[in-house]
Design a protein around this motif. Structure first.
Motif, PDB file in Angstrom:
ATOM      1  N   GLU A   1       0.819  -1.202   0.000  1.00 25.43           N
ATOM      2  CA  GLU A   1       0.000   0.000   0.000  1.00 25.43           C
ATOM      3  C   GLU A   1       0.859   1.261   0.000  1.00 25.43           C
ATOM      4  O   GLU A   1       0.592   2.210  -0.745  1.00 25.43           O
ATOM      5  CB  GLU A   1      -0.937  -0.003   1.217  1.00 25.43           C
ATOM      6  CG  GLU A   1      -1.658   1.299   1.487  1.00 25.43           C
ATOM      7  CD  GLU A   1      -2.551   1.761   0.352  1.00 25.43           C
ATOM      8  OE1 GLU A   1      -2.947   2.942   0.383  1.00 25.43           O
ATOM      9  OE2 GLU A   1      -2.843   0.970  -0.564  1.00 25.43           O
TER      10      GLU A   1
ATOM     11  N   ARG B   1       1.089   4.467  -2.823  1.00 21.84           N
ATOM     12  CA  ARG B   1       0.548   5.751  -2.410  1.00 21.84           C
ATOM     13  C   ARG B   1       1.373   6.902  -3.014  1.00 21.84           C
ATOM     14  O   ARG B   1       2.552   6.732  -3.333  1.00 21.84           O
ATOM     15  CB  ARG B   1       0.535   5.875  -0.880  1.00 21.84           C
ATOM     16  CG  ARG B   1      -0.430   4.892  -0.219  1.00 21.84           C
ATOM     17  CD  ARG B   1      -0.570   5.175   1.268  1.00 21.84           C
ATOM     18  NE  ARG B   1      -1.208   6.465   1.509  1.00 21.84           N
ATOM     19  CZ  ARG B   1      -2.512   6.678   1.442  1.00 21.84           C
ATOM     20  NH1 ARG B   1      -3.328   5.687   1.112  1.00 21.84           N
ATOM     21  NH2 ARG B   1      -3.004   7.890   1.673  1.00 21.84           N
TER      22      ARG B   1
ATOM     23  N   VAL C   1      -7.447   4.896   1.811  1.00 16.04           N
ATOM     24  CA  VAL C   1      -6.658   3.781   2.341  1.00 16.04           C
ATOM     25  C   VAL C   1      -7.478   2.508   2.223  1.00 16.04           C
ATOM     26  O   VAL C   1      -8.388   2.274   3.030  1.00 16.04           O
ATOM     27  CB  VAL C   1      -6.266   4.026   3.809  1.00 16.04           C
ATOM     28  CG1 VAL C   1      -5.326   2.916   4.297  1.00 16.04           C
ATOM     29  CG2 VAL C   1      -5.614   5.387   3.980  1.00 16.04           C
TER      30      VAL C   1
END
Length: 613
Positions: A150, A154, A194
């Motif tokens: 993740e 980002r 998220v």
């Protein structure tokens, strides 16, 4: 040609701008079998079903390619309400399919350990993460892999404005070290969503609740057989119908021409009318605005669903039987909350078994005769009608040899070996049974044939059995139909009542189960089976829907078990796996995938249930 080239360009720019990995995509339908089991096994609320959510506006900065392509403004995240856990319809955020699947499992685990639902967004998700890792330490390695993937995808805070970069770094710190962040200061821009966390602002229904007396049209329960093609949760708000008192004046300003479609009064003849453009437009809206102008087809249907006049209705055998109901929101039982009427068909004429069922009925009777009580000879009994010569010789030999013997059993006794079994079958007769199966037969016709064959089969066993049906119109009118009582013989009169079956109203299942349990509990049999035949979820016109109806039914089933009964459900509802395990347990129900096979499946299922007890 212009449209063709434009379509190719649209596909090209959309594919180029899209940040996901379509080839590594995992669909929710691939997880639909494991997801409910995994969620409940981790301690999640067993009453929650699992559905696909809807994409919501995310507000973060998009790339110029995304703005050109018109994508990236919405994101699918996970959230839960009191009745359902909503998961993304698909996940393709990571370049590895295994990671996308792991994300589904992580979101399920996170929702099962949402320990601080009223805390701020960032604190809530950190607390849920800590609780998940504490309860399931084996997920720690998987979580770290998801966090690394993740953070790698980002946006880089180095190229951001100072306050926005600080917000992004805060999110990264919360992901790496859950529990380390207490506050979150939003920068000038919204941070990127998220996907490892629950939704910061879960979609809710907007608008004010409808005032009493406004006559909100209710869809008949038959509409529950219709499926949302995308199985999505959509946000909706209740609004008033705009009044245009000057029909020659526009309802919008000319400079707002491109927003005129925010309200369009559409006259659709049937709810079943397909409109691909409307469905596509609905996917682009943040809220679906719903208004009632009092002129819908549903209103006319609702009028047809009113209770029939007394002269045209079934005969009332008992009226106003009070029954309690469980309110799961207040976590308390409401005494005498429902009123039940015992009915019997008014004009049911005795009849023979339909010709089409006679062959099957004959075969079932021959099979079920093996279960009938038969006279058997029991040897070595203390008393009886004949001497047991083998036992006498054995006793004489042992006595002559000096072997000590106890009380000898020297007789043969003939007795009837009874199964000592009572069964009450409760059939759902709600309006949904008026639906058609493969355009060949209605559900109510299949239920009628099932009850006829069930009666023919059980009459050959000698087991005590009763048949009842039910539907409802709010809590004051729970309609309970006598088809065959325990004290009645199965004959032409019973077949006539079954032949007179017709679709009823709604499905207040808890009240019907409680009354059935009261009837069955009076039987003195050693084994008592409460068999429930239905085609859908508990439902009624008032608040008896969703979680409320499911929880009341669950409590009614628990009450039946405490009375020493064995409840078991047979359903043809394809979505039954979402709620029946919560109601009956993993082994307390069966789903008949092909409804047309129900008439033959039901008697065979009875044999399996009664032999296993």
């Amino acid at each position: 040609m212009e449209e063709f080239v434009g379509g190719l360009w649209d596909k090209l720019i959309t594919r180029t701008a899209y940040r996901g990995f379509p080839k590594e995509r995992v669909e929710l339908k691939e997880m639909e079998r494991i997801a409910p089991i995994f969620f409940r096994a981790l301690g999640g609320d067993a009453g929650l079903s699992i559905r696909a959510g809807t994409a919501t506006t995310q507000g973060a900065r998009r790339s110029w390619l995304e703005r050109i392509a018109g994508i990236g403004d919405k994101v699918e995240l996970a959230w839960a309400d009191e009745a359902t856990l909503y998961l993304p319809l698909s996940i393709d955020v990571f370049p590895e399919r295994a990671l996308n699947r792991e994300l589904y499992l992580w979101l399920i685990a996170l929702a099962a350990h949402d320990v601080a639902p009223h805390a701020s967004w960032i604190v809530r998700n950190q607390q849920a993460t800590l609780a998940t890792l504490q309860a399931l330490p084996g997920l720690a390695v998987r979580y770290r892999k998801l966090v690394d993937a993740e953070i790698a995808r980002r946006p880089d805070p180095a190229g951001m404005e100072l306050a926005t970069a600080a917000a992004e770094n805060t999110i990264r710190a919360a992901l790496r070290e859950p529990g380390s962040i207490d506050t979150f200061i939003l920068g000038r821009e919204q941070p990127a969503p998220v996907p490892l966390w629950l939704h910061p602002e879960p979609p809710t229904a907007g608008g004010e609740p409808r005032k009493a007396g406004q006559g909100e049209p209710q869809q008949p329960e038959g509409s529950k057989v219709q499926k949302d093609a995308e199985a999505r949760k959509r946000r909706a708000q209740s609004v008033d119908v705009p009044e245009n008192k000057s029909p020659f004046m526009l309802l919008f300003r000319a400079e707002s021409l491109f927003s005129w479609a925010e309200y369009v009064k559409v006259d659709r003849a049937l709810d079943e009318d397909d409109n691909e453009d409307a469905a596509r437009a609905a996917n682009d809206l943040d809220f679906l605005s719903v208004a009632n102008d009092g002129k819908t087809t549903s209103s006319r249907i609702r009028f047809d669903l009113d209770l029939p006049a007394e002269a045209d209705d079934d005969l009332v055998l008992a009226d106003g039987i009070p029954l309690p109901e469980w309110d799961f929101r207040k976590q308390q039982m409401q005494p005498a909350h429902c009123s039940l009427q015992m009915l019997v068909a008014r004009d049911a004429e005795p009849c023979d078994l339909p010709q089409a069922l006679r062959g099957t009925a004959k075969r079932l009777r021959n099979q079920f005769q093996a279960l009938a009580p038969q006279r058997s000879r029991l040897r070595a009994q203390a008393s009886g009608s004949d001497l047991d010569m083998d036992a006498c010789v054995r006793y004489a030999a042992e006595k002559a040899s000096g072997v000590p013997v106890g009380e000898p059993g020297l007789y043969i006794d003939s007795r009837n070996q009874s199964r000592d079994m009572s069964c009450l079958l409760l059939a759902d007769l709600s309006l949904s049974t008026d639906a058609w199966i493969n355009n060949s037969a209605r559900v109510i016709d299949v239920i009628r044939d099932s009850l006829l064959l069930f009666g023919e089969a059980l009459s050959a066993t000698g087991d005590r059995f009763a048949l009842y049906g039910f539907s409802s119109v709010r809590r004051q009118n729970v309609r309970y139909h006598l088809l065959k009582g325990f004290d009645e013989r199965y004959n032409g009169t019973i077949r006539g009542r079954l032949a007179a079956l017709k679709p009823g109203f709604y499905t207040r299942m808890g009240a019907a189960i409680r009354h059935s349990a009261a009837i069955l509990s009076k039987q003195k049999s050693a084994r008592r089976l409460l068999l429930i035949l239905t085609d859908g979820k508990p439902n009624d016109l008032d608040k008896y829907e969703g979680r409320y109806g499911v929880e009341d039914t669950r409590v009614a089933i628990q009450e039946a078990r405490r009375l020493g009964l064995t409840p078991f459900c047979v359903t043809i509802d394809e979505q039954a796996g979402d709620y029946l395990p919560h109601l009956f347990g993993a082994s307390g129900y069966v789903v008949v995938r092909d409804a047309a096979m129900l008439p033959e499946v039901l008697p065979r299922l009875y044999v399996q249930l009664t032999e296993a007890q």
